[in-house]
Design a protein around this motif. Structure first.
Motif: not given
Length: 242
Positions: A118-124, A157-162, A190-192
């Motif tokens: 399980v990995v949380v992938v978030t724009n934060s 990480v310097g990259s955000e969804k999408p 962003t996510d889909v």
């Protein structure tokens, strides 16, 4: 291929704005709201942003969120200032996104027990890991919340969804191929779109069933993710029932 990992968005999927904190912050500005409406306001706000593919920057989200809470138009800017202050933990001393969503902690624990990463992938803003840990929702080492494999924060990480870059980093950290992953998010824009571009199966968390798009999967609660994970072979890549 067996599902080996589930990626989870942060805000809206595992945490929501804390209703009591939102109410208190707005009350300090003389604005009264019903704290129980906060979850509904969040999902309404992100859907409105999705419908026009608008910028999902914090200020845009907060303006739409305040409207959904019923803040009078003439007080919207005051409310935005109050919530912007609240959202900055260094100034307010509070964690705005600290209310765990229903079934979040239990579902993460169950997925990990089943051998699924399980990995949380978030724009934060670079502080997602510490905020989620201190809110007692999840962390990457044993602690008060559920233990996740990793937390990938766009602010770090310097990259955000999408953008696909943030998903590529998450795949590398989890040690999995995109074909073996589903990503759960509450925003199409962003996510889909981002997960699809990265070759990952997107699952749209849409509690109120506001999204009518038929080109991706939907769930109403995080606990329903199992139908898209086990048994994997029953769900080919493509839309599935809500």
């Amino acid at each position: 291929m067996r599902c080996r990992a589930v990626f989870l968005d942060g805000g809206g999927v595992i945490v929501l704005p804390h209703g009591d904190l939102v109410r208190a912050a707005l009350s300090g500005m003389g604005i009264t709201i019903d704290a129980s409406l906060v979850p509904r306001a969040h999902y309404w706000a992100v859907r409105q942003i999705d419908r026009v593919l608008a910028d999902s920057a914090p200020i845009v989200y907060l303006r739409t969120f305040c409207r959904a809470l019923g803040v009078p138009p003439r007080r919207i800017e005051d409310a935005i200032r109050a919530l912007s202050h609240l959202a900055d933990r260094s100034r307010s001393g509070e964690i705005l996104w600290s209310q765990a969503t229903p079934q979040a902690v239990e579902t993460i624990k169950a997925l990990r027990s089943a051998g699924i990463a399980v990995v949380v992938v978030t724009n934060s803003d670079g502080h997602a890991a510490e905020n989620l840990r201190d809110a007692g929702v999840c962390q990457t080492t044993p602690g008060p919340g559920a233990t996740v494999t990793d937390i990938v924060d766009s602010g770090r990480v310097g990259s955000e969804k999408p953008d696909t870059g943030i998903f590529t980093i998450a795949l590398e950290r989890a040690g999995v191929e995109p074909e073996a992953v589903v990503h759960v998010g509450d925003m199409v824009s962003t996510d889909v779109i981002g997960a699809t571009a990265a070759g990952i199966i997107p699952v749209h968390l849409d509690p109120a069933r506001r999204c009518r798009d038929r080109d991706h999967r939907h769930i109403r609660a995080l606990g329903s993710i199992w139908r898209h994970v086990v048994p994997w072979d029953r769900f080919p890549r493509g839309p599935a029932a809500r």
